[in-house]
Design a protein around this motif. Structure first.
Motif, PDB file in Angstrom:
ATOM      1  N   PRO A  43       0.803  -1.232   0.000  1.00  0.00           N
ATOM      2  CA  PRO A  43       0.000   0.000   0.000  1.00  0.00           C
ATOM      3  C   PRO A  43       0.833   1.278   0.000  1.00  0.00           C
ATOM      4  CG  PRO A  43       0.125  -0.867   2.216  1.00  0.00           C
ATOM      5  CD  PRO A  43       0.862  -1.849   1.341  1.00  0.00           C
ATOM      6  N   SER A  47       2.940   8.047  -0.014  1.00  0.00           N
ATOM      7  CA  SER A  47       1.491   7.887   0.057  1.00  0.00           C
ATOM      8  C   SER A  47       1.204   6.491   0.586  1.00  0.00           C
ATOM      9  CB  SER A  47       0.858   8.078  -1.330  1.00  0.00           C
ATOM     10  OG  SER A  47      -0.534   7.823  -1.284  1.00  0.00           O
ATOM     11  N   ARG A  55      -1.840   3.771   1.393  1.00  0.00           N
ATOM     12  CA  ARG A  55      -3.253   3.413   1.227  1.00  0.00           C
ATOM     13  C   ARG A  55      -3.718   2.674   2.469  1.00  0.00           C
ATOM     14  NH1 ARG A  55      -6.589   4.004  -2.595  1.00  0.00           N
ATOM     15  NH2 ARG A  55      -4.927   4.676  -4.008  1.00  0.00           N
ATOM     16  N   GLU A  65      -7.076   1.885   3.319  1.00  0.00           N
ATOM     17  CA  GLU A  65      -8.049   0.881   2.930  1.00  0.00           C
ATOM     18  C   GLU A  65      -8.149   0.901   1.417  1.00  0.00           C
ATOM     19  OE1 GLU A  65     -11.708   1.514   4.950  1.00  0.00           O
ATOM     20  OE2 GLU A  65     -10.895   1.128   6.948  1.00  0.00           O
ATOM     21  N   GLU A  66      -9.221   0.334   0.906  1.00  0.00           N
ATOM     22  CA  GLU A  66      -9.342   0.253  -0.544  1.00  0.00           C
ATOM     23  C   GLU A  66      -9.401   1.629  -1.184  1.00  0.00           C
ATOM     24  OE1 GLU A  66     -12.155  -1.915  -3.919  1.00  0.00           O
ATOM     25  OE2 GLU A  66     -12.773  -1.871  -1.817  1.00  0.00           O
ATOM     26  N   ASN A  67     -10.021   2.599  -0.533  1.00  0.00           N
ATOM     27  CA  ASN A  67     -10.213   3.912  -1.129  1.00  0.00           C
ATOM     28  C   ASN A  67      -9.539   5.055  -0.379  1.00  0.00           C
ATOM     29  OD1 ASN A  67     -13.277   2.437  -1.541  1.00  0.00           O
ATOM     30  ND2 ASN A  67     -12.155   3.089  -3.346  1.00  0.00           N
ATOM     31  N   TRP A  68      -9.100   4.837   0.841  1.00  0.00           N
ATOM     32  CA  TRP A  68      -8.519   5.912   1.635  1.00  0.00           C
ATOM     33  C   TRP A  68      -6.998   5.885   1.552  1.00  0.00           C
ATOM     34  CZ3 TRP A  68     -11.153   9.837   3.780  1.00  0.00           C
ATOM     35  CH2 TRP A  68     -12.526   9.676   3.956  1.00  0.00           C
ATOM     36  N   ARG A  69      -6.405   7.082   1.566  1.00  0.00           N
ATOM     37  CA  ARG A  69      -4.948   7.192   1.545  1.00  0.00           C
ATOM     38  C   ARG A  69      -4.530   8.439   2.318  1.00  0.00           C
ATOM     39  NH1 ARG A  69      -3.725  11.140  -2.485  1.00  0.00           N
ATOM     40  NH2 ARG A  69      -5.619  11.676  -3.659  1.00  0.00           N
ATOM     41  N   TYR A 119      -9.609  10.487  -0.439  1.00  0.00           N
ATOM     42  CA  TYR A 119     -10.492   9.351  -0.748  1.00  0.00           C
ATOM     43  C   TYR A 119     -10.729   9.352  -2.242  1.00  0.00           C
ATOM     44  CZ  TYR A 119     -14.631   6.359  -0.998  1.00  0.00           C
ATOM     45  OH  TYR A 119     -15.515   5.365  -1.323  1.00  0.00           O
TER      46      TYR A 119
END
Length: 791
Positions: free
Chosen positions: A683, A713, A715, A717-721, A744
């Motif tokens: 990630p 950067s 990540r 979760e799948e959409n959050w960074r 997001y």
């Protein structure tokens, strides 16, 4: 009972109207582009689905086809599929009622349009003349991954489609839970599409996030998909700034003509007044042109602490163009004028930028073997003026002078390159020509030691130079694989100088000065290839010798385009290591290097080059300073140059490394280092850059410069960074720039919040802080709120 002959008579006779009506109902409800308002440089590319061709052939497949005499019905049952003109209709059952002249599709009805849109419903009914239709529980998925869901959809008068209790959203991955509401959607009690007016209206609409309404829109209208451009308001954006106050940018788009349009925006600022921004675009069959302007009358100019503190009117204008005069010729420009140096930094939300401080007009022509370009440049810098009270060299003191007045107007720069198609003496012959003329209003001078030793970046007056050069080379490869490349070039220069400061600068008193530089040489390479289990490697020694007379008139002529002397592996084997035409390397020089490459079957790649340069005879062009003196700390000033090396590594795990270094010829200490590394691991996405430049007192750099720049950067979760960056001055132990943020992103929505600090601007503030908020909805638009210079 089967009636194939009757079926051909009835259904084939109506096939064009049938599929056209089904397509009309679907397309009328499918408003895939409804929210894509035309932005400043964006046009609609989607078009209304094409109408069915009545002459196209229709294919009907079903498990069973029967005719009901009592009710006068034709019934196709069991995996019914109709193929027509690129469209497909699938249903469990299709019934044609000959009495009411209605067609009904039932049971998992799927209509796939030729443009890729997919319509799903349980039941669809069409009237006898196919101008009216009705469907319940309708879902439309478009090729742009947008989705409409409607409780009911009705088409009337062959023109108006009405969706009751409709939802518009975007959909992402099929793995999302089927009952989970989308991140955002627009729900409306009624959606009306009038094809004659080419408008889509939403009544009693609400914008929902995670299924909860956050904004109510009693009335909303959009252009329909057949409209390429439509006048209207675009997405607003906001700004918060301690010098500007609070503000909201409201843009409006004018679709004036199919070939030209305009965008205007007004931004009321609580501290500085009304900021205006307008852009006009015009497209021709042979090119395009745009004009932009932005500015305001400042209400509180005292908010700024530098030279612009007393300025009321501030703004900028810009024009860009590109015209294809002929298949191989292009005329264009990118010209910007700004009222002051800091306008684009203070008003960073302006729709156009400052072109990197360079305005350009150009004419270019290219073919397979020759190229001609004619360009003109003007420079409007953003750096603030500085003063040095100790510098008074030969009467050229920068105290009270303007850096802008020292910038040249370059008019023109003409470059011509030609490569002969046929061999000359069994080798390749190429011609190069350059003419450059520039004018300054004020001599650009500075001191490296408090005033006793002057250096000159340029002199006032007009300086012109014409350069002609011919290059020849030929490569021989012997049976052992050794490569021999003899080469030769002849170069001639003619200078013209009209400057009132020529005598003071100890320049030649001649108006016209000529210079010639012939050269011959040989380059030798011997790649040694070794193959082993799992890969191969190449070891290649390289030697190059160049024989020339001494460079003429060093220190007597201006140097405007050869001021950057970077000696590394990328320039080690250049015949002439100067960056421009104003200097011409002379003397006999030997360049030696060892090149190594390693390639592994598993994906690893490694390459490196190490070498140095030797001045063998004649006068060393890099040891004799010109009026700028940039060559003395170049690493080439001695008979033995510094060592240069480079390394590049690429792994199969997403890690890449590149480095360039120049090492001192006496003790191997570093004089210059540039290194970059990037990595993607799980990630984490990160990059790191390091730069070191040793002291160069001959060009005014008294102490070493060393910086580290990193960014990463993660990540979550799948959409959050989360992300961040830092620029650190190792020599002075302070942070130059830093920032952090969270974001997001998915296929339909993006959002980020970031905070950054900048200590590198020379504008009177020790730290410039920026808070940036951005939100974007796919197919609808994006908006942002930025805040700068918060204290």
């Amino acid at each position: 009972m089967s009636f194939p002959a009757f079926l051909n008579t009835e259904i084939w006779a109506n096939r064009g109207r049938l599929l056209a009506a089904v397509s009309a109902l679907a397309v009328g409800a499918c408003l895939s582009q409804f929210a894509t308002l035309p932005a400043s440089a964006q046009n609609f590319t989607d078009e209304l689905a094409k109408q069915a061709d009545p002459n196209a052939e229709l294919l009907l497949e079903a498990s069973e086809i029967t005719y009901d005499f009592d009710r006068d019905l034709i019934v196709a049952t069991g995996s019914v599929q109709v193929y027509y003109d690129g469209n497909t209709v699938q249903a469990h059952q299709i019934i044609f009622d000959r009495k009411s002249q209605q067609l009904m599709a039932r049971g998992n009805v799927i209509f796939i349009e030729s443009n890729g849109n997919v319509v799903r419903t349980e039941e669809m009914t069409l009237s006898e003349d196919f101008s009216e239709g009705f469907a319940r529980a309708l879902q439309i998925d478009t090729t742009r991954r947008t989705r409409f869901i409607a409780e009911q959809a009705r088409r009337e008068n062959d023109n108006v489609t009405t969706i009751n209790n409709g939802i518009y959203t975007v959909y992402t991955k099929p793995t999302n839970p089927p009952n989970k509401p989308p991140l955002w959607r627009v729900r409306a009690e009624k959606i009306i599409h009038n094809q004659q007016e080419k408008i889509i209206r939403f009544e009693d609409a609400a914008f929902e996030v995670y299924g909860q309404p956050i904004a109510y829109l009693p009335y909303l209208s959009m252009p329909d998909p057949s409209v390429r451009r439509k006048s209207g308001f675009l997405m607003p954006s906001g700004i918060v700034n301690d010098k500007l106050g609070y503000g909201v940018t409201v843009p409006y788009y004018w679709a004036l003509n199919p070939h030209y349009d305009a965008t205007a925006a007004l931004t009321p600022l609580t501290k500085q007044g009304l900021f205006g921004d307008v852009e006009y675009r015009h497209r021709f069959t042979f090119g395009q042109v745009s004009f932009s302007a932005a500015g305001l009358f400042q209400a509180q100019p005292g908010q700024f602490s530098t030279s612009r503190a007393d300025e009321r009117w501030r703004g900028a204008i810009n024009s860009k163009a590109s015209f294809n005069l002929a298949p191989d010729w292009t005329l264009g420009w990118n010209v910007t004028y700004k009222s002051d140096r800091a306008f684009f930094k203070d008003y960073s939300f302006t729709s156009f930028d400052d072109n990197g401080e360079t305005s350009e007009i150009f004419l270019e022509g290219k073919s397979d073997r020759n190229a001609l370009s004619v360009k003109a440049y003007a420079f409007q810098i953003s750096q603030e003026d500085y003063s040095d009270s100790q510098f008074d060299a030969n009467g050229f003191s920068p105290v009270g002078s303007s850096l802008q007045d020292k910038q040249p107007l370059v008019l023109p720069v003409i470059d011509y390159d030609y490569v002969f198609a046929d061999p000359v003496l069994a080798g390749e012959l190429a011609l190069t020509a350059n003419f450059t003329s520039l004018t300054r209003d004020e001599t650009d001078a500075f001191s490296i030691d408090g005033g006793t030793t002057p250096r000159f970046r340029g002199v006032d007056g007009t300086f012109s130079r014409l350069t002609l050069k011919g290059d020849w080379r030929r490569t021989f490869i012997d049976p052992l694989g050794q490569s021999f490349t003899p080469f030769a070039y002849m170069r001639g220069d003619l200078f013209f100088l009209a400057s009132p400061d020529a005598d003071v600068l100890a320049l030649t008193g001649e108006s016209f000065v000529g210079r010639a530089m012939p050269a011959v040489g040989m380059e030798y390479r011997y790649p040694i290839i070794a193959t082993f289990t799992g890969g191969n490697q190449i070891l290649e020694p390289v030697a190059q010798v160049v024989v020339r007379p001494d460079e003429q008139r060093i220190g007597e002529l201006p140097n405007d385009d050869a001021q950057s002397i970077v000696f590394d592996t990328s320039t080690l084997f250049d015949y002439d290591k100067f960056s421009g035409f104003d200097r011409a390397e002379g003397g006999t020089r030997l360049n030696l290097g060892l090149n190594y490459k390693l390639q592994l079957d598993n994906g690893y790649y490694l390459s490196g080059l190490f070498g140095r340069s030797y001045h063998l005879a004649g006068e060393n062009s890099y040891s004799t300073p010109d009026i700028l003196g940039a060559t003395q700390d170049s690493g080439l000033a001695g008979d033995l140059s510094d060592y240069v090396g480079s390394l590049y590594l690429d792994t199969q795990y997403g890690v890449k490394l590149g480095a360039q270094a120049r090492l001192d010829k006496d003790d191997f200490s570093f004089n210059r280092v540039q290194a970059q590394a990037s990595a993607i691991y799980g990630p984490v996405v990160s990059s790191l850059a390091y730069a070191f430049l040793n002291a160069q007192p001959d060009v005014g750099i008294d102490s070493p410069r060393e910086e580290l720049l990193g960014s990463a950067s993660l990540r979550l979760e799948e959409n959050w960074r989360i992300f961040g960056s830092v620029r650190y001055d190792l020599e002075n132990s302070n942070i130059v720039q830093d920032g952090v943020g969270i974001g997001y992103d998915d296929e339909g929505f993006s959002m980020s919040v970031s905070y950054a600090e900048d200590r590198s601007r020379n504008d009177g503030d020790s730290v410039n802080r920026t808070l940036y908020f951005r939100i974007g909805l796919r197919t609808i638009g994006s908006t942002q709120v930025s805040s700068g210079a918060l204290n």
